[in-house]
Design an enzyme around this catalytic site. Structure first.
Site: not given
Length: 597
Positions: A162, A298, A439-441
């Site tokens: 992504m 997540r 990562y991923e927020g």
């Protein structure tokens, strides 16, 4: 570096006794998923983790991936390991049968993913990102897109990525500038650059399917103008075979603190005529589609916190058993003993053990809720399960990764000076763990999501329901025999009250003092994590007590009970301190002007 042995007995305990295997087995398509199948899958996944993936962890860290004229080349052994992974059918373990997946529940797939991340986190990132891409295409792609890409991605023959972040954007996706120009044949041509793309290029698979956020020329500003595109590394011929190389390439690999064997790529789209892309769904709705991937990712990143904590614990435990140093406390003579006999080392090891078990139980509980949300025949049951998932995802991602860092650091500390030496391997776990909170927020993004989209958005309804479940467990503890359960019940009751006070404060202040709530949001997330973990440990203690009374596996279940008590006494009291800080509000955090820092 120590070898990795998957904790399959503890995994089976969590799956069967805490996450609710019986409920999962009753769901459509899960009728054959009983204890025997669970044990068989876990044992085979454990072999792959221990025999194929773990031996490459240190060498992959030392060698790293390399960018050549032909593209990115993975570290030695990774290509063969990925082939073994694909040939074993592991990539499609929890994927839908309609795309040639095995259709097993997310709960079982989550346990397998934990093993692979413990054994070799850099390797496991590749299939993890592929799973997210599969979810997005399966939910939002057209029938043609699904038929063209999903069978190969589910099998693992092709991988997925992504592509969100850009140099000027970071986490602010409203600033995405990659352009997508419509073509007469219905495709698009993309021009732009993406950074931090995990496994963005490599030689493990024949094709890589990029999911890319971009803007069309007439798109509105901000996040409402973002669209999602499938951009394959190699274009497909009419018969589905691989065709020409697309106009997308890796221009560099980031030099990172950890996960060296995972190539984190800078990708250039459209250096020549433009990278050919295919719109997923409708224009300007890409961010919502991407969040399908994000929730999947997540959960898996939160699981990485569990996995790296488990690996660090195993290594620290092995060292503590072998390292002879010092005499028992108070002894002036006699033989020196292994450091596991020293009280402070025991404190560190139990801190690691208890929190890994709490994290595992919570992550698996979230995975089980995902299964119910996807498969339950009753719409009301699905909706309730999805609300539970939505609440737990930021907690699992944020809390578990923060603890992953803490526990890998404790692992270094158990080793003493040797932990600071790369040869022991303890350093690598700490270095690898550091990225998981980012990562991923980031943790801050997860915390803002928790207090805003989850707590404030429904007036605290989902959290109130969760606290109700915790209090039901407290009631069970109060009625059960034994001092251990009484202590656990007392601590959990106080922690649940602390979480309730904090949640109420968020709901009451979110509308009129948003900055104060956001200033405390990370504390809210960590508080929720400690309490939810304590709840799972309390449930484990209840099961262990029943099993002990029935004379079953006394060594295993006594350890469960005592570990749960340690968590209640030594970890759960953090909830009260966090709640106190939260209720103070954000005044002191926001008081300094920028120039006063």
């Amino acid at each position: 570096m120590s070898t990795y042995i998957a904790p399959t007995r503890d995994m089976r305990f969590v799956i069967e006794d805490l996450a609710g295997l019986e409920r999962i087995t009753a769901l459509p398509g899960c009728g054959e998923v009983g204890p025997e199948l669970v044990e068989a899958v876990l044992e085979e996944a454990a072999k792959l983790a221990a025999e194929v993936l773990a031996p490459l962890n240190k060498s992959g860290d030392q060698e790293g991936a390399k960018l050549t004229e032909a593209g990115v080349v993975a570290a030695a052994g990774f290509r063969a390991a990925y082939r073994a992974f694909v040939d074993g059918g592991w990539n499609g373990l929890a994927c839908a049968g309609e795309f040639d997946g095995q259709g097993l529940p997310e709960l079982l797939g989550t346990a397998a993913h934990e093993m692979w991340n413990s054994a070799n986190m850099a390797f496991a990132l590749c299939p993890m990102l592929t799973q997210g891409a599969i979810e997005a295409i399966a939910h939002h792609g057209s029938d043609t897109q699904q038929a063209a890409y999903l069978p190969k991605m589910v099998s693992g023959e092709w991988t997925g990525t992504m592509n969100l972040t850009e140099p000027q954007a970071g986490s602010d996706l409203s600033a995405v500038r990659t352009r997508a120009l419509a073509q007469p044949d219905g495709s698009y041509r993309l021009h732009g650059q993406k950074i931090f793309i995990t496994w963005g290029d490599h030689d493990l698979a024949d094709n890589t399917v990029h999911l890319v956020l971009a803007r069309t020329p007439d798109a509105p500003e901000g996040v409402k103008g973002i669209s999602l595109f499938i951009v394959p590394k190699f274009l497909l011929n009419a018969d589905g075979s691989l065709g020409a190389r697309n106009d997308v390439r890796c221009v560099s690999i980031e030099h990172k603190m950890g996960i060296h064997a995972s190539p984190t790529c800078v990708l250039a789209f459209g250096d020549q005529d433009g990278a050919v892309g295919y719109l997923v769904g409708e224009e300007n709705k890409g961010l919502g589609y991407m969040f399908t991937m994000m929730n999947e990712a997540r959960l898996k990143v939160g699981l990485q916190g569990v996995a790296i904590g488990e690996r660090a614990y195993q290594q620290a435990l092995g060292y503590a058993r072998d390292r002879i140093q010092g005499r028992p406390a108070g002894a002036r003579s006699g033989d020196r003993v292994a450091i596991i006999h020293h009280p402070d080392v025991r404190r560190m090891l139990l801190s690691m053990k208890s929190q890994v078990e709490a994290m595992r139980a919570l992550a698996y509980a979230a995975a089980a809720a995902m299964d119910v949300a996807k498969r339950a025949p009753d719409a009301g049951e699905r909706q309730a399960a999805q609300a539970h998932v939505d609440l737990l995802i930021p907690i699992v991602k944020g809390w578990c990764t923060e603890l992953g860092q803490e526990l890998t650091s404790l692992g270094v500390q158990v080793h003493g000076g040797m932990g600071f030496i790369e040869e022991t391997g303890a350093c690598q776990h700490l270095r690898d763990a550091r990225i998981t909170t980012i990562y991923e927020g980031t943790t801050g993004i997860q915390a803002a999501d928790l207090v805003g989209r989850k707590l404030a958005a429904d007036g605290g309804a989902a959290m109130t329901a969760l606290i109700g479940e915790i209090r039901a467990t407290v009631a069970e503890l109060e009625g059960a025999p034994g001092d251990d359960l009484a202590v656990i019940g007392e601590e959990l009751s106080e922690a649940a009250a602390a979480l309730e006070r904090a949640a109420r404060w968020v709901v009451e202040h979110y509308g009129d003092d948003l900055d104060a709530v956001l200033a405390q949001s990370a504390n809210v997330l960590m508080l929720a994590g400690y309490v939810c973990g304590g709840w799972q440990m309390a449930r484990a203690a209840l099961v262990a007590n029943r099993k002990l009374m029935a004379g079953q596996e006394p060594v295993f279940f006594e350890a469960k009970l005592l570990t749960a008590r340690f968590y209640a006494e030594q970890v759960l009291p953090k909830a009260g301190a966090l709640a106190k800080a939260i209720l103070r509000g954000g005044r002191s955090t926001l008081a300094l002007a920028p120039e006063q820092f």
